[in-house]
Motif scaffolding. Structure first.
Motif, PDB file in Angstrom:
ATOM      1  N   PRO A  33       0.832  -1.206   0.000  1.00 60.72           N
ATOM      2  CA  PRO A  33       0.000   0.000   0.000  1.00 60.72           C
ATOM      3  C   PRO A  33       0.868   1.258   0.000  1.00 60.72           C
ATOM      4  O   PRO A  33       2.038   1.227   0.388  1.00 60.72           O
ATOM      5  CB  PRO A  33      -0.808  -0.114   1.297  1.00 60.72           C
ATOM      6  N   THR A  34       0.284   2.355  -0.385  1.00 59.17           N
ATOM      7  CA  THR A  34       0.991   3.627  -0.464  1.00 59.17           C
ATOM      8  C   THR A  34       1.621   4.003   0.869  1.00 59.17           C
ATOM      9  O   THR A  34       0.964   3.986   1.911  1.00 59.17           O
ATOM     10  CB  THR A  34       0.027   4.735  -0.907  1.00 59.17           C
ATOM     11  N   ALA A 150      -6.573  14.366   3.155  1.00 60.15           N
ATOM     12  CA  ALA A 150      -6.410  12.990   2.695  1.00 60.15           C
ATOM     13  C   ALA A 150      -6.056  12.063   3.849  1.00 60.15           C
ATOM     14  O   ALA A 150      -5.247  12.401   4.712  1.00 60.15           O
ATOM     15  CB  ALA A 150      -5.323  12.919   1.624  1.00 60.15           C
ATOM     16  N   CYS A 151      -6.670  10.884   3.849  1.00 63.79           N
ATOM     17  CA  CYS A 151      -6.329   9.876   4.851  1.00 63.79           C
ATOM     18  C   CYS A 151      -6.450   8.489   4.242  1.00 63.79           C
ATOM     19  O   CYS A 151      -7.194   8.283   3.273  1.00 63.79           O
ATOM     20  CB  CYS A 151      -7.208   9.993   6.102  1.00 63.79           C
ATOM     21  N   ASP A 152      -5.720   7.546   4.800  1.00 61.66           N
ATOM     22  CA  ASP A 152      -5.683   6.184   4.290  1.00 61.66           C
ATOM     23  C   ASP A 152      -7.048   5.524   4.480  1.00 61.66           C
ATOM     24  O   ASP A 152      -7.596   5.510   5.584  1.00 61.66           O
ATOM     25  CB  ASP A 152      -4.610   5.394   5.037  1.00 61.66           C
ATOM     26  N   ARG A 153      -7.580   4.963   3.407  1.00 67.29           N
ATOM     27  CA  ARG A 153      -8.921   4.382   3.459  1.00 67.29           C
ATOM     28  C   ARG A 153      -8.990   3.149   4.343  1.00 67.29           C
ATOM     29  O   ARG A 153     -10.075   2.763   4.798  1.00 67.29           O
ATOM     30  CB  ARG A 153      -9.380   4.025   2.045  1.00 67.29           C
ATOM     31  N   SER A 154      -7.847   2.500   4.604  1.00 63.19           N
ATOM     32  CA  SER A 154      -7.834   1.293   5.424  1.00 63.19           C
ATOM     33  C   SER A 154      -7.548   1.583   6.890  1.00 63.19           C
ATOM     34  O   SER A 154      -8.207   1.042   7.782  1.00 63.19           O
ATOM     35  CB  SER A 154      -6.782   0.305   4.896  1.00 63.19           C
ATOM     36  N   THR A 158      -3.598   9.890   8.452  1.00 64.06           N
ATOM     37  CA  THR A 158      -3.653  11.029   7.552  1.00 64.06           C
ATOM     38  C   THR A 158      -2.435  11.027   6.627  1.00 64.06           C
ATOM     39  O   THR A 158      -1.382  10.461   6.949  1.00 64.06           O
ATOM     40  CB  THR A 158      -3.687  12.361   8.319  1.00 64.06           C
ATOM     41  N   MET A 159      -2.576  11.691   5.508  1.00 65.81           N
ATOM     42  CA  MET A 159      -1.457  11.768   4.574  1.00 65.81           C
ATOM     43  C   MET A 159      -0.308  12.577   5.168  1.00 65.81           C
ATOM     44  O   MET A 159       0.864  12.249   4.940  1.00 65.81           O
ATOM     45  CB  MET A 159      -1.909  12.369   3.255  1.00 65.81           C
ATOM     46  N   ARG A 160      -0.612  13.595   5.919  1.00 62.63           N
ATOM     47  CA  ARG A 160       0.435  14.376   6.576  1.00 62.63           C
ATOM     48  C   ARG A 160       1.254  13.486   7.520  1.00 62.63           C
ATOM     49  O   ARG A 160       2.491  13.584   7.555  1.00 62.63           O
ATOM     50  CB  ARG A 160      -0.170  15.542   7.344  1.00 62.63           C
TER      51      ARG A 160
END
Length: 410
Positions: A33-34, A150-154, A158-160
């Motif tokens: 995953p990203t 933005a945040c991880d769907r799983s 958060t993206m930060r």
């Protein structure tokens, strides 16, 4: 005949792909995953190899890897992505990155070619944190607020937080230099069975579908499952189920030849066996490369909702969550891929639309773009059993390198 056969190395292409397959391996596929540790190792793997292709490597502040050239002449941008869906396939993304790397290795040192291939691995094409965040950032379509949200769907991270954890916080995000590139070329597995069943080697992508997504909500009346008579129930779950069946009955009359639709998630509230659900919700998606078809189907969807509401037992609301404009692939790029297929794949190619979204549709908003497909065994993708025959991988890479050469020699 093209003169790059002695330079092209199919064994190197397969070795690179298998090296990436070994990072985050899961059964016969991968799980990266990203911003996971395997994803970051894959980015570093690429960055370490770009100098061998005459490129300066950098990982930017959103996780894109970019390899840039100082060679004179026109520049062609090529690539794909390196993260995966959860517990998924080994070729979805890496195939396009390795093809781009091989093209750069072959073409960039060749002084007979006036120009160079630059390589990109776009971050989060698979949408763990959002929709094409890496490529959209590159074309100027992602704001600081978008990253904040933005945040991880799983996991909900958060993206930060993710950027901080992997050491990318504070880095600048790369932005496209308008006019630098003659265009963008991407390779991908087909993720369908058209090439395999047709005995074909190359798909020349004509367009990439747009994706429209909706939340359809049903409101009824929650009540006791044992004491409420069937003839007076206002069962939101039953209304939802009937609505799904009605879609399959009525959409074919208005859809196009390549339209697809999917109910991806259904939730019932409260979702207990002894309680009639008072609310229900479905996430629904439609894809086509003709916005006119989608307009017709959305109108039908809303009229169907109104019909159910008018019956009085349950009300239905349709909310559009996402609109995705389709992208047309550049005619010159299509011609270059076909010519390369004639040289290295016996002309076993077909022009076809892409039913899946790709970074190429984002790059197409600022430059000419093209896509090449190779066969998928059994049409399987987004699953760890995803695969393509080695011979098809090598043929596709040869065609890709030759298409890059032809585009730069235009």
């Amino acid at each position: 005949m093209p003169d790059n056969r002695s330079q092209f190395d199919g064994a190197r292409v397969l070795a690179d792909l298998n090296a990436l397959r070994g990072i985050g391996a899961y059964k016969t596929g991968v799980h990266k995953p990203t911003f996971s540790e395997p994803h970051m190792r894959s980015l570093e793997w690429l960055a370490e190899r770009l100098p061998d292709a005459g490129l300066t490597a950098a990982i930017d502040g959103i996780g894109n890897v970019l390899g840039t050239s100082t060679k004179s002449g026109p520049k062609l941008l090529a690539g794909s992505h390196l993260e995966s869906q959860n517990f998924a396939g080994w070729l979805d993304g890496p195939l396009g990155v390795v093809y781009a790397l091989e093209a750069a290795r072959v073409i960039n040192p060749d002084l007979s070619v006036n120009g160079a291939v630059e390589v990109a691995a776009w971050c989060d094409e698979e949408g763990h944190f959002g929709s094409f965040l890496g490529s959209r950032s590159y074309v100027g379509g992602v704001t600081k607020d978008d990253i904040d949200a933005a945040c991880d769907r799983s996991s909900g991270r958060t993206m930060r937080e993710a950027l901080r954890d992997v050491g990318l916080a504070g880095r600048a995000r790369a932005k496209a230099e308008r006019g630098r590139h003659i265009g963008y070329l991407e390779a991908h597995i087909e993720q369908g069975e058209m090439l395999e069943t047709g005995g074909l080697s190359i798909g020349v992508v004509t367009s990439i579908v747009g994706i429209w997504q909706y939340r359809i909500s049903f409101s009824g009346e929650q009540n006791h499952a044992g004491t409420t008579r069937m003839d007076v129930r206002r069962d939101a779950g039953l209304a939802l189920a009937r609505f799904c069946v009605a879609i399959d009955d009525r959409f074919p009359r208005l859809c196009g030849p390549r339209t697809v639709w999917t109910t991806g998630r259904i939730t019932l509230d409260p979702g207990a066996p002894s309680i009639i659900p008072g609310r229900a919700e479905m996430l629904f998606q439609m894809r086509d490369d003709d916005p006119g078809v989608i307009d017709r189907l959305e109108d039908l969807l809303r009229s169907m909702a109104a019909e159910v509401s008018a019956q009085g037992r349950c009300s239905v609301a349709v909310e559009r969550l996402r609109t995705g404009a389709p992208a047309m692939m550049d005619a010159t790029f299509q011609q270059a891929i076909e010519a390369a297929s004639t040289a290295f794949a016996g002309g076993r190619s077909v022009r076809m639309p892409s039913g899946a979204g790709h970074d190429a549709q984002v790059l197409a908003t600022i430059m000419p773009a093209g896509m090449l497909f190779v066969p998928s065994i059994g049409g399987i993708s987004h699953h760890w059993s995803e695969n393509t025959a080695d011979a098809d991988i090598v043929t596709g890479a040869q065609v890709f390198v030759e298409a890059c050469r032809r585009l730069l020699m235009e």
